[in-house]
Design a protein around this motif. Structure first.
Motif, PDB file in Angstrom:
ATOM      1  N   ALA A   2      48.000  53.961  19.570  1.00  0.00           N
ATOM      2  CA  ALA A   2      47.186  54.524  20.645  1.00  0.00           C
ATOM      3  C   ALA A   2      47.668  54.017  21.985  1.00  0.00           C
ATOM      4  CB  ALA A   2      45.714  54.149  20.445  1.00  0.00           C
ATOM      5  N   GLN A   3      47.394  54.780  23.027  1.00  0.00           N
ATOM      6  CA  GLN A   3      47.665  54.292  24.369  1.00  0.00           C
ATOM      7  C   GLN A   3      46.482  53.456  24.853  1.00  0.00           C
ATOM      8  OE1 GLN A   3      48.043  57.814  26.778  1.00  0.00           O
ATOM      9  NE2 GLN A   3      45.851  58.012  27.098  1.00  0.00           N
ATOM     10  N   VAL A   4      46.752  52.575  25.806  1.00  0.00           N
ATOM     11  CA  VAL A   4      45.716  51.739  26.410  1.00  0.00           C
ATOM     12  C   VAL A   4      45.751  52.014  27.915  1.00  0.00           C
ATOM     13  CG1 VAL A   4      44.869  49.397  26.796  1.00  0.00           C
ATOM     14  CG2 VAL A   4      46.024  49.972  24.640  1.00  0.00           C
ATOM     15  N   ARG A   5      44.588  52.310  28.476  1.00  0.00           N
ATOM     16  CA  ARG A   5      44.545  52.662  29.896  1.00  0.00           C
ATOM     17  C   ARG A   5      43.539  51.791  30.639  1.00  0.00           C
ATOM     18  NH1 ARG A   5      43.793  57.557  29.249  1.00  0.00           N
ATOM     19  NH2 ARG A   5      41.583  57.798  29.766  1.00  0.00           N
ATOM     20  N   THR A  45      43.672  37.021  30.817  1.00  0.00           N
ATOM     21  CA  THR A  45      42.352  37.631  31.025  1.00  0.00           C
ATOM     22  C   THR A  45      42.413  39.116  30.724  1.00  0.00           C
ATOM     23  OG1 THR A  45      41.837  35.995  32.727  1.00  0.00           O
ATOM     24  CG2 THR A  45      40.498  37.989  32.692  1.00  0.00           C
ATOM     25  N   LEU A  46      43.458  39.799  31.186  1.00  0.00           N
ATOM     26  CA  LEU A  46      43.630  41.218  30.880  1.00  0.00           C
ATOM     27  C   LEU A  46      43.715  41.439  29.376  1.00  0.00           C
ATOM     28  CD1 LEU A  46      46.161  42.529  33.563  1.00  0.00           C
ATOM     29  CD2 LEU A  46      43.898  43.482  33.084  1.00  0.00           C
ATOM     30  N   LEU A  47      44.498  40.604  28.694  1.00  0.00           N
ATOM     31  CA  LEU A  47      44.658  40.755  27.249  1.00  0.00           C
ATOM     32  C   LEU A  47      43.332  40.527  26.534  1.00  0.00           C
ATOM     33  CD1 LEU A  47      47.257  41.224  25.442  1.00  0.00           C
ATOM     34  CD2 LEU A  47      46.992  38.838  24.790  1.00  0.00           C
ATOM     35  N   ARG A  48      42.587  39.520  26.965  1.00  0.00           N
ATOM     36  CA  ARG A  48      41.311  39.207  26.328  1.00  0.00           C
ATOM     37  C   ARG A  48      40.281  40.311  26.584  1.00  0.00           C
ATOM     38  NH1 ARG A  48      40.324  34.077  24.630  1.00  0.00           N
ATOM     39  NH2 ARG A  48      38.178  34.102  25.375  1.00  0.00           N
ATOM     40  N   MET A  49      40.403  41.013  27.699  1.00  0.00           N
ATOM     41  CA  MET A  49      39.506  42.146  27.931  1.00  0.00           C
ATOM     42  C   MET A  49      39.826  43.294  26.979  1.00  0.00           C
ATOM     43  SD  MET A  49      38.596  42.320  32.007  1.00  0.00           S
ATOM     44  CE  MET A  49      40.228  42.171  32.701  1.00  0.00           C
ATOM     45  N   VAL A  50      41.105  43.496  26.672  1.00  0.00           N
ATOM     46  CA  VAL A  50      41.472  44.512  25.675  1.00  0.00           C
ATOM     47  C   VAL A  50      40.918  44.124  24.315  1.00  0.00           C
ATOM     48  CG1 VAL A  50      43.371  45.711  24.527  1.00  0.00           C
ATOM     49  CG2 VAL A  50      43.565  45.110  26.945  1.00  0.00           C
ATOM     50  N   ALA A  51      40.975  42.833  23.999  1.00  0.00           N
ATOM     51  CA  ALA A  51      40.483  42.358  22.704  1.00  0.00           C
ATOM     52  C   ALA A  51      38.966  42.350  22.615  1.00  0.00           C
ATOM     53  CB  ALA A  51      41.017  40.953  22.437  1.00  0.00           C
ATOM     54  N   GLY A  52      38.291  42.424  23.771  1.00  0.00           N
ATOM     55  CA  GLY A  52      36.834  42.335  23.776  1.00  0.00           C
ATOM     56  C   GLY A  52      36.318  40.921  23.839  1.00  0.00           C
ATOM     57  N   LEU A  53      37.209  39.961  24.126  1.00  0.00           N
ATOM     58  CA  LEU A  53      36.808  38.559  24.215  1.00  0.00           C
ATOM     59  C   LEU A  53      36.364  38.176  25.618  1.00  0.00           C
ATOM     60  CD1 LEU A  53      39.690  37.035  22.047  1.00  0.00           C
ATOM     61  CD2 LEU A  53      37.415  37.768  21.314  1.00  0.00           C
ATOM     62  N   GLU A  54      36.635  39.037  26.612  1.00  0.00           N
ATOM     63  CA  GLU A  54      36.161  38.868  27.982  1.00  0.00           C
ATOM     64  C   GLU A  54      35.439  40.135  28.388  1.00  0.00           C
ATOM     65  OE1 GLU A  54      36.049  36.460  30.136  1.00  0.00           O
ATOM     66  OE2 GLU A  54      37.706  35.099  29.682  1.00  0.00           O
ATOM     67  N   ALA A  55      34.263  39.971  28.979  1.00  0.00           N
ATOM     68  CA  ALA A  55      33.525  41.137  29.467  1.00  0.00           C
ATOM     69  C   ALA A  55      34.210  41.691  30.710  1.00  0.00           C
ATOM     70  CB  ALA A  55      32.088  40.756  29.793  1.00  0.00           C
TER      71      ALA A  55
END
Length: 365
Positions: A2-5, A45-55
């Protein structure tokens, strides 16, 4: 896959600190994109937001066709590999690979098939019965990758996965990850502070500083056409040389005056006539400081330290109060204390605005 945007994605902490300031870019389906920058730049932080670990404080994050701002990590169909291997020491390699699938209630036959496939891809099939303590660092990292691989996620997230390895293993694992990506064609987002990893692995690179995106492009485009002084000096090893001074257009071509009696002949640098008299930061890559005769030399610094690395030699130089470094072939190794005449090929300099750091674009740079 999938793409990530990212659409104007922001992360602001309760104390007001802005971790990520309005990031907008897209990771294409099947792309290996690298987030790179110094500590505290916002890449993890960007990566953790993709993972759902950062709001996410503001903006929209989309995986595939689904907005995932409020989707729980377990429901995002992603797999993450951390800096720490985080393997269960009492479990065998096979049990470590299978553990996540067992928690999700996968059928035993399906688990066995996925584990066998991942083990073959990562060349772990001969160590499936061993415990993590019996493995090398590279093997442990492959197990951590395999644990993500068996999930067959839409997106792989890798957070500095090679930082605990020594230089030789790190180089080997870079090749392993690149080979794995080519074979699987899965979307991967890779975080690192190491610009060598970024340049060798990324199909595209996002360069960050202080929570802001500085530039997004292919590795060589970033190297040859950096958007600003930060990108120019961050990417490249050894780093770009930078001198501050004034440009002057003469009958013999462009000259650069760095003060202290230091002038550089730049020849036909291709600068616009309006730059005559302009103060700039002049960037010169180490490989563009070339040995020359005294008559041809643009500058003649003094050799301070010589670093032979086999196929090339890094020469640390002193030009007045300025420190420079040149990357030279190993056929003639200079000695400390000697004066080394050097020339700069036409069009191989970069000029940057002294106030904003932005690269000044001309017909040649």
């Amino acid at each position: 896959m999938a793409q990530v945007r990212f659409d104007a994605v922001r992360k602001v902490y309760p104390n007001g600190y802005v971790g990520v300031a309005g990031a907008s870019f897209e990771v294409a389906d099947g792309e290996l994109l690298v987030l790179v920058g110094p500590s505290g730049c916002g890449k993890s932080t960007l990566l953790r937001m993709v993972a759902g670990l950062e709001a996410i404080s503001d903006g929209t994050l989309t995986i595939g066709d689904r907005v995932v701002n409020d989707v729980a990590p377990k429901d995002r169909d992603i797999a993450m590999v951390f800096q720490s291997y985080a393997l269960y020491p009492h479990m065998s390699v096979a049990e470590n690979l299978a553990f996540g699938l067992k928690l999700r209630g996968q059928a035993k036959a399906d688990i066995a098939a996925r584990v066998a496939e991942a083990a073959q891809v990562l060349e772990l099939d001969k160590v499936l019965d061993r415990k993590p303590g019996q493995l090398s660092g590279g093997q442990r990292q492959r197990v951590a990758l395999g644990r993500a691989l068996v999930r067959q996620p839409q997106v792989f997230l890798l957070d500095e996965p090679l930082s605990n390895l020594d230089a030789k293993l790190r180089s080997g694992m870079r090749v392993e990850i690149a080979r794995l990506h080519r074979k699987l064609g899965t979307t991967m987002i890779y975080v690192t502070h190491d610009q060598i990893e970024a340049m060798t692995l990324g199909q595209r690179i996002v360069v960050l500083k202080d929570g802001q995106i500085q530039q997004i492009d292919t590795p060589m485009a970033l190297y040859e056409q950096p958007a600003n002084l930060f990108v120019a000096t961050f990417l490249g090893s050894p780093a770009m040389n930078v001198l501050r001074g004034t440009l002057a257009q003469t009958a013999a071509g462009w000259r650069f005056d760095a003060g202290e009696g230091i002038t550089l002949a730049l020849g036909d640098a291709g600068f616009p006539a309006g730059w005559d008299g302009r103060t700039v930061d002049l960037g010169i890559r180490p490989e563009h400081l070339l040995p020359a005769s005294e008559a041809e030399a643009s500058l003649s610094p003094v050799v301070e330290v010589v670093e032979p690395v086999g196929s090339e030699v890094f020469v640390n130089l002193r030009l007045g109060s300025h420190a420079l470094i040149a990357r030279l072939p190993p056929d003639r190794v200079p000695v400390p204390g000697e004066t080394l005449p050097l020339s700069i090929p036409a069009g191989r300099v970069h000029a940057f605005d002294v106030e904003t750091g932005a690269r000044l674009v001309s017909s040649a740079c």
